[in-house]
Design a protein around this motif. Structure first.
Motif, PDB file in Angstrom:
ATOM      1  N   THR A  97      52.459 100.183  65.804  1.00 51.00           N
ATOM      2  CA  THR A  97      53.128 101.038  66.352  1.00 51.00           C
ATOM      3  C   THR A  97      54.443 100.447  66.832  1.00 51.00           C
ATOM      4  O   THR A  97      54.294  99.246  67.320  1.00 51.00           O
ATOM      5  CB  THR A  97      52.330 101.825  67.675  1.00 51.00           C
ATOM      6  OG1 THR A  97      51.166 102.341  67.133  1.00 51.00           O
ATOM      7  CG2 THR A  97      53.292 102.953  68.384  1.00 51.00           C
ATOM      8  N   ASP A  98      55.569 100.878  66.615  1.00 51.92           N
ATOM      9  CA  ASP A  98      56.682 100.337  67.098  1.00 51.92           C
ATOM     10  C   ASP A  98      56.794 100.126  68.594  1.00 51.92           C
ATOM     11  O   ASP A  98      56.388 100.879  69.302  1.00 51.92           O
ATOM     12  CB  ASP A  98      57.905 101.424  66.893  1.00 51.92           C
ATOM     13  CG  ASP A  98      58.478 101.340  65.474  1.00 51.92           C
ATOM     14  OD1 ASP A  98      58.001 100.437  64.793  1.00 51.92           O
ATOM     15  OD2 ASP A  98      59.099 102.174  65.171  1.00 51.92           O
ATOM     16  N   GLU A  99      57.445  98.931  68.991  1.00 54.17           N
ATOM     17  CA  GLU A  99      57.722  98.628  70.335  1.00 54.17           C
ATOM     18  C   GLU A  99      58.228  99.802  71.232  1.00 54.17           C
ATOM     19  O   GLU A  99      57.852 100.157  72.202  1.00 54.17           O
ATOM     20  CB  GLU A  99      58.399  97.489  70.418  1.00 54.17           C
ATOM     21  CG  GLU A  99      58.617  96.941  71.973  1.00 54.17           C
ATOM     22  CD  GLU A  99      59.383  95.700  72.028  1.00 54.17           C
ATOM     23  OE1 GLU A  99      59.500  94.954  71.164  1.00 54.17           O
ATOM     24  OE2 GLU A  99      59.650  95.293  73.314  1.00 54.17           O
ATOM     25  N   GLN A 105      55.671 105.170  76.103  1.00 57.70           N
ATOM     26  CA  GLN A 105      54.274 105.716  76.724  1.00 57.70           C
ATOM     27  C   GLN A 105      54.159 105.359  78.043  1.00 57.70           C
ATOM     28  O   GLN A 105      54.054 106.180  78.783  1.00 57.70           O
ATOM     29  CB  GLN A 105      53.204 105.180  75.808  1.00 57.70           C
ATOM     30  CG  GLN A 105      51.954 105.468  76.216  1.00 57.70           C
ATOM     31  CD  GLN A 105      51.624 107.126  76.203  1.00 57.70           C
ATOM     32  OE1 GLN A 105      51.088 107.555  75.067  1.00 57.70           O
ATOM     33  NE2 GLN A 105      51.873 107.959  77.120  1.00 57.70           N
ATOM     34  N   PHE A 106      54.686 103.958  78.362  1.00 61.29           N
ATOM     35  CA  PHE A 106      54.538 103.594  79.802  1.00 61.29           C
ATOM     36  C   PHE A 106      55.757 104.128  80.800  1.00 61.29           C
ATOM     37  O   PHE A 106      55.681 104.367  82.061  1.00 61.29           O
ATOM     38  CB  PHE A 106      54.542 102.141  79.655  1.00 61.29           C
ATOM     39  CG  PHE A 106      53.111 101.747  79.373  1.00 61.29           C
ATOM     40  CD1 PHE A 106      52.300 102.041  78.475  1.00 61.29           C
ATOM     41  CD2 PHE A 106      52.125 101.248  80.398  1.00 61.29           C
ATOM     42  CE1 PHE A 106      50.813 101.650  78.099  1.00 61.29           C
ATOM     43  CE2 PHE A 106      50.903 100.883  80.484  1.00 61.29           C
ATOM     44  CZ  PHE A 106      50.093 101.112  79.285  1.00 61.29           C
ATOM     45  N   ASP A 107      56.928 104.206  79.933  1.00 61.89           N
ATOM     46  CA  ASP A 107      57.959 104.508  80.890  1.00 61.89           C
ATOM     47  C   ASP A 107      58.077 105.930  81.226  1.00 61.89           C
ATOM     48  O   ASP A 107      58.296 106.147  82.274  1.00 61.89           O
ATOM     49  CB  ASP A 107      59.372 104.588  79.818  1.00 61.89           C
ATOM     50  CG  ASP A 107      59.655 103.141  79.573  1.00 61.89           C
ATOM     51  OD1 ASP A 107      59.374 102.200  80.366  1.00 61.89           O
ATOM     52  OD2 ASP A 107      60.570 102.953  78.510  1.00 61.89           O
ATOM     53  N   VAL A 108      57.254 106.812  80.503  1.00 64.12           N
ATOM     54  CA  VAL A 108      56.974 108.155  80.993  1.00 64.12           C
ATOM     55  C   VAL A 108      56.061 108.375  81.739  1.00 64.12           C
ATOM     56  O   VAL A 108      55.896 108.689  82.980  1.00 64.12           O
ATOM     57  CB  VAL A 108      57.012 109.121  79.689  1.00 64.12           C
ATOM     58  CG1 VAL A 108      56.844 110.767  80.306  1.00 64.12           C
ATOM     59  CG2 VAL A 108      58.373 109.326  78.860  1.00 64.12           C
ATOM     60  N   PHE A 153      47.304 103.349  73.630  1.00 67.52           N
ATOM     61  CA  PHE A 153      48.578 103.438  74.451  1.00 67.52           C
ATOM     62  C   PHE A 153      48.302 104.454  75.482  1.00 67.52           C
ATOM     63  O   PHE A 153      48.767 104.169  76.712  1.00 67.52           O
ATOM     64  CB  PHE A 153      49.813 103.419  73.481  1.00 67.52           C
ATOM     65  CG  PHE A 153      50.092 102.287  72.575  1.00 67.52           C
ATOM     66  CD1 PHE A 153      50.079 101.001  73.033  1.00 67.52           C
ATOM     67  CD2 PHE A 153      50.171 102.667  71.426  1.00 67.52           C
ATOM     68  CE1 PHE A 153      50.264  99.881  72.083  1.00 67.52           C
ATOM     69  CE2 PHE A 153      50.234 101.765  70.339  1.00 67.52           C
ATOM     70  CZ  PHE A 153      50.194 100.473  70.760  1.00 67.52           C
ATOM     71  N   TYR A 154      48.203 105.587  74.945  1.00 68.08           N
ATOM     72  CA  TYR A 154      47.937 106.837  76.083  1.00 68.08           C
ATOM     73  C   TYR A 154      46.982 106.361  77.080  1.00 68.08           C
ATOM     74  O   TYR A 154      46.915 106.603  78.233  1.00 68.08           O
ATOM     75  CB  TYR A 154      47.436 108.145  75.206  1.00 68.08           C
ATOM     76  CG  TYR A 154      47.532 109.410  75.958  1.00 68.08           C
ATOM     77  CD1 TYR A 154      48.346 109.868  76.741  1.00 68.08           C
ATOM     78  CD2 TYR A 154      46.196 109.924  75.961  1.00 68.08           C
ATOM     79  CE1 TYR A 154      48.188 110.890  77.130  1.00 68.08           C
ATOM     80  CE2 TYR A 154      45.915 110.944  76.962  1.00 68.08           C
ATOM     81  CZ  TYR A 154      46.886 111.387  77.559  1.00 68.08           C
ATOM     82  OH  TYR A 154      46.793 112.545  78.244  1.00 68.08           O
ATOM     83  N   SER A 155      45.753 105.956  76.581  1.00 69.85           N
ATOM     84  CA  SER A 155      44.687 105.696  77.381  1.00 69.85           C
ATOM     85  C   SER A 155      45.148 104.609  78.467  1.00 69.85           C
ATOM     86  O   SER A 155      44.739 104.717  79.578  1.00 69.85           O
ATOM     87  CB  SER A 155      43.445 105.161  76.418  1.00 69.85           C
ATOM     88  OG  SER A 155      42.254 105.777  76.916  1.00 69.85           O
ATOM     89  N   GLN A 198      53.422 112.497  65.112  1.00 68.40           N
ATOM     90  CA  GLN A 198      53.784 111.292  65.421  1.00 68.40           C
ATOM     91  C   GLN A 198      52.929 110.462  64.257  1.00 68.40           C
ATOM     92  O   GLN A 198      51.893 109.788  64.944  1.00 68.40           O
ATOM     93  CB  GLN A 198      53.511 111.131  66.703  1.00 68.40           C
ATOM     94  CG  GLN A 198      54.520 111.611  67.492  1.00 68.40           C
ATOM     95  CD  GLN A 198      54.164 111.274  69.016  1.00 68.40           C
ATOM     96  OE1 GLN A 198      54.338 110.272  69.443  1.00 68.40           O
ATOM     97  NE2 GLN A 198      54.065 112.147  69.807  1.00 68.40           N
ATOM     98  N   THR A 199      53.285 110.330  63.072  1.00 61.60           N
ATOM     99  CA  THR A 199      52.325 109.557  62.426  1.00 61.60           C
ATOM    100  C   THR A 199      52.823 108.051  61.941  1.00 61.60           C
ATOM    101  O   THR A 199      52.264 107.611  61.090  1.00 61.60           O
ATOM    102  CB  THR A 199      51.998 110.487  60.968  1.00 61.60           C
ATOM    103  OG1 THR A 199      53.131 110.815  60.419  1.00 61.60           O
ATOM    104  CG2 THR A 199      51.176 111.498  61.327  1.00 61.60           C
ATOM    105  N   SER A 200      54.080 107.936  62.378  1.00 67.07           N
ATOM    106  CA  SER A 200      54.925 106.681  61.841  1.00 67.07           C
ATOM    107  C   SER A 200      53.959 105.320  61.818  1.00 67.07           C
ATOM    108  O   SER A 200      54.133 104.540  60.996  1.00 67.07           O
ATOM    109  CB  SER A 200      56.091 106.632  62.540  1.00 67.07           C
ATOM    110  OG  SER A 200      55.987 106.446  63.834  1.00 67.07           O
ATOM    111  N   GLY A 201      53.164 105.076  62.791  1.00 68.68           N
ATOM    112  CA  GLY A 201      52.328 104.006  63.054  1.00 68.68           C
ATOM    113  C   GLY A 201      51.368 103.805  62.083  1.00 68.68           C
ATOM    114  O   GLY A 201      50.655 102.813  61.797  1.00 68.68           O
ATOM    115  N   PHE A 202      51.107 104.903  61.216  1.00 67.22           N
ATOM    116  CA  PHE A 202      50.014 104.882  60.251  1.00 67.22           C
ATOM    117  C   PHE A 202      50.578 104.854  59.113  1.00 67.22           C
ATOM    118  O   PHE A 202      49.762 104.599  58.096  1.00 67.22           O
ATOM    119  CB  PHE A 202      49.065 106.101  60.362  1.00 67.22           C
ATOM    120  CG  PHE A 202      48.461 106.524  61.706  1.00 67.22           C
ATOM    121  CD1 PHE A 202      47.201 105.875  61.791  1.00 67.22           C
ATOM    122  CD2 PHE A 202      48.931 107.055  62.736  1.00 67.22           C
ATOM    123  CE1 PHE A 202      46.235 105.917  62.776  1.00 67.22           C
ATOM    124  CE2 PHE A 202      48.134 107.245  63.893  1.00 67.22           C
ATOM    125  CZ  PHE A 202      46.900 106.671  63.893  1.00 67.22           C
TER     126      PHE A 202
END
Ligand code: NAP
Length: 277
Positions: A97-99, A105-108, A153-155, A198-202
């Motif tokens: 997954t892109d930086e 994820q964390f910023d929000v 990331f979400y978790s 959001q499938t870009s990481g895969f």
């Protein structure tokens, strides 16, 4: 003047929207944050409600949050509750997954929540001084203690929300401000459809074979989810119960989540990987 008011972040859709409507019905004045102005459309009940004020901020924008809080201060109502609801779910493998995405994820979910707490606390202290029992309610998740693959990331952002909730509650106890978390399991809101896009990481990597499984998996989770009104009811209880529960989990098969939570990690592994391989 001096109506009891509540600030809710992220009222454009989902749990935030249902909670805003619910609190208005129950007689609170509601300040709801949105990133894009609500439509002035006749059908938009929030935009036309006399006890609703729309604030415009992205929780990553400290100055904009400050301007929103200033508006509440200027209107002179007692801010008796803050509901940190705004959130995003960034799915994807940790490896690929892109930086920019995992930072978002964390910023929000984490740093945005901290900013909203810091900026609104002076008003909560003032409400306490005026005789109220102010609350911060953080919308966490069952993912705040259970981690599905490809949702780490979400978790981890929601694990952080749980830690922040416990830490802040313990810091603010002497000042008479309570801090609790409401943790939904799957809930029928647009967050699932947004995740499916959001499938870009895969893509184009060793995880690509999972792409066909993602949509059916999340669609099934969404279908089995609870209605957002159940979460709104829990948020209302957290805001108004004399001694609210410090943490409440809202989901079907709550017993299962609790069982898995206390199971050994290797047993948890089998549960979480049996559907996605
Ligand atoms: N639905 C579930 O299954 C579930 C389960 C557990 C926990 N939760 C939590 O519940 C909360 C609400 O989610 P939901 O399910 O109701 O999803 P949703 O319908 O997608 O709502 C998310 C809200 O957060 C806002 N938001 C997103 N990024 C933001 C930012 N940078 N600044 C300010 N606001 C922002 C969105 O506004 P925009 O329209 O501008 O993007 C929207 O109003 C989240 O914290 C989520 O993690 C949901």
């Amino acid at each position: 003047m001096n109506h009891k008011s509540i600030l809710i972040t992220g009222v454009s859709t989902g749990i935030g929207l249902v909670t805003a409507r619910d609190l208005l019905r129950r007689g609170f004045r509601v300040y709801g944050s949105v990133r894009s102005p609500l439509s002035e459309d006749e059908s938009n009940d929030l935009a036309h409600h006399p006890q609703f004020t729309e604030l415009h901020f992205d929780v990553r924008d400290r100055e904009a949050i400050r301007a929103g809080i200033q508006r509440i201060t200027d209107e002179g109502h007692h801010l008796v509750g803050v509901v940190n609801n705004a959130g995003v779910a960034v799915p994807g493998p940790i490896e690929t997954t892109d930086e920019a995405e995992y930072r978002r994820q964390f910023d929000v979910n984490v740093f945005g929540l901290i900013s909203v707490c810091q900026e609104s606390l002076p008003l909560l202290h003032a409400a306490r001084d005026a005789g109220h029992h102010p609350r911060i309610v953080n919308v966490s998740s069952v993912s705040g203690y259970l981690t599905s693959p490809f949702m780490a990331f979400y978790s981890s952002s929601k694990f952080a929300v749980e830690a922040l909730t416990d830490g802040l509650r313990r810091e603010l106890m002497p000042f008479g401000i309570d801090v609790v978390s409401v943790a939904p399991g799957p809930t029928k809101t647009p967050i699932w459809a947004k995740g499916r896009e959001q499938t870009s990481g895969f893509e184009d990597n060793r995880y690509s074979h999972l792409i066909p499984q993602l949509a059916p998996y999340t669609q099934a989770a969404e279908r089995g989810g609870v209605e957002p009104q159940l979460v709104a009811d829990a948020i209302y209880a957290a805001l108004t119960d004399k001694v609210p529960r410090a943490h409440v989990l809202i989901m079907k098969k709550r017993w299962l989540a609790k069982l898995i939570r206390h199971a050994p990690k290797r047993v948890q592994d089998r549960f979480f990987t049996k559907r996605v391989r």
